[in-house]
Design a protein around this motif. Structure first.
Motif, PDB file in Angstrom:
ATOM      1  N   GLN A  17       0.628  -0.739   0.201  1.00 30.43           N
ATOM      2  CA  GLN A  17       0.214   0.045  -0.013  1.00 30.43           C
ATOM      3  C   GLN A  17       0.914   1.503  -0.030  1.00 30.43           C
ATOM      4  N   SER A  65      -8.630   4.424   1.991  1.00 30.14           N
ATOM      5  CA  SER A  65      -8.498   3.044   2.047  1.00 30.14           C
ATOM      6  C   SER A  65      -8.518   2.259   3.438  1.00 30.14           C
ATOM      7  N   LEU A 122     -11.162   3.382  -1.255  1.00 27.88           N
ATOM      8  CA  LEU A 122     -10.733   2.150  -1.903  1.00 27.88           C
ATOM      9  C   LEU A 122     -10.451   0.784  -0.600  1.00 27.88           C
ATOM     10  N   ILE A 161      -4.407   1.677  -6.908  1.00 25.42           N
ATOM     11  CA  ILE A 161      -4.168   3.149  -6.059  1.00 25.42           C
ATOM     12  C   ILE A 161      -3.805   4.477  -7.452  1.00 25.42           C
TER      13      ILE A 161
END
Length: 289
Positions: free
Chosen positions: A74, A173, A201, A247
């Motif tokens: 991430q 997210s 997300l 992303i």
């Protein structure tokens, strides 16, 4: 309208151009004066210099339900997306060719850690600097999941931003529902009243687990309970290999001010398809509080 987006190409509009305001000389003897340009002209020039296409808050989940590998991917995904050729091209085509961005990590309602204060991104050099700041911070994990806490923490950050955006966006997210702090819908609605857009997300790369309080339909939860505002959308990650691509796509959409082509068709616009208190219920059933 709330929208759901599957990863795809992003098209951006052309750039708008602007010009300088000429000063007016007064009759009589010539002299240089700090007041030769009117106050309104100076204010207009200052405002133009501070205007960005979007004020973007990246709010990133670091709860224990995220494993260390997911957290690393991430973190890399955001850094690489900001440096990507596609991102920089979308940036240049905006009306102002620049955005303001800040990045924080969150877990419980009282646990938000600022990683990057507001930064101007207007080209490769500033994008590289932001990416480097993201990557140099040690990865951490923390207890609980408070999406409402993240939204509440994010809202006043816009007031602290020295730049003024044509749009204000919170980008959240996470891999689970809200289970701590106030109800997520209350925080979401407070943000929407301020004209803030929230995009999501939801991360669904693992099978739902009792131990991590996952739910099956996290994407629907984000659609109905988390996101909101004009053109808001959800990009779901269900494949670990697509993490970074998702992303990058999300950031491209936000910088370009684009909305997905296909809207979500909801059965009832006023009634969520999932229980927006499901995370709190799971926690209460398990721990009795």
């Amino acid at each position: 309208m709330r929208l759901l987006f599957s990863i795809g190409a992003v098209l951006v509009a052309g750039m708008l151009a602007g010009g300088d305001v000429a000063s007016i000389a007064a009759p009589g003897p010539k002299f240089e004066s700090p007041g030769s340009r009117s106050q309104s002209q100076r204010l207009a020039a200052d405002k133009d210099a501070q205007t960005v296409d979007v004020e973007l808050i990246l709010a990133v989940d670091v709860s224990y339900s995220m494993d260390m590998d997911e957290l690393a991917v991430q973190r890399e995904g955001y850094a690489q997306a900001i440096q990507s050729k596609e991102f920089l091209q979308a940036l240049k085509l905006g009306p102002n060719g620049r955005i303001a961005v800040t990045y924080f990590e969150w877990a419980a309602s009282s646990d938000q850690k600022m990683i990057i204060p507001w930064r101007l991104v207007d080209g490769p050099e500033t994008a590289d600097a932001v990416a480097a700041e993201i990557m140099k911070t040690p990865i951490r994990r923390a207890s609980r999941t408070s999406i409402s806490g993240a939204i509440t923490f994010a809202m006043p950050l816009f007031d602290e931003d020295p730049y003024r955006g044509l749009r204000r966006v919170i980008d959240i997210s996470g891999d689970g529902p809200n289970n701590n702090g106030g109800p997520v819908t209350v925080a979401r609605d407070a943000a929407l009243e301020k004209g803030i857009v929230i995009n999501g997300l939801p991360i669904m790369v693992k099978e739902p687990s009792y131990s991590t309080m996952d739910i099956d339909n996290l994407d629907l939860y984000y659609e109905d309970c988390v996101i909101g505002g004009p053109g808001s959308f959800v990009i779901t990650i269900k494949d670990r290999d697509k993490f970074k691509e998702a992303i990058r796509t999300k950031l491209l959409m936000e910088v370009a001010g684009r909305t997905p082509e296909r809207p979500v068709m909801r059965v009832a616009d006023k009634e969520p398809r999932v229980n927006c208190l499901i995370g709190e219920k799971i926690w209460s059933d398990r721990w009795g509080r």
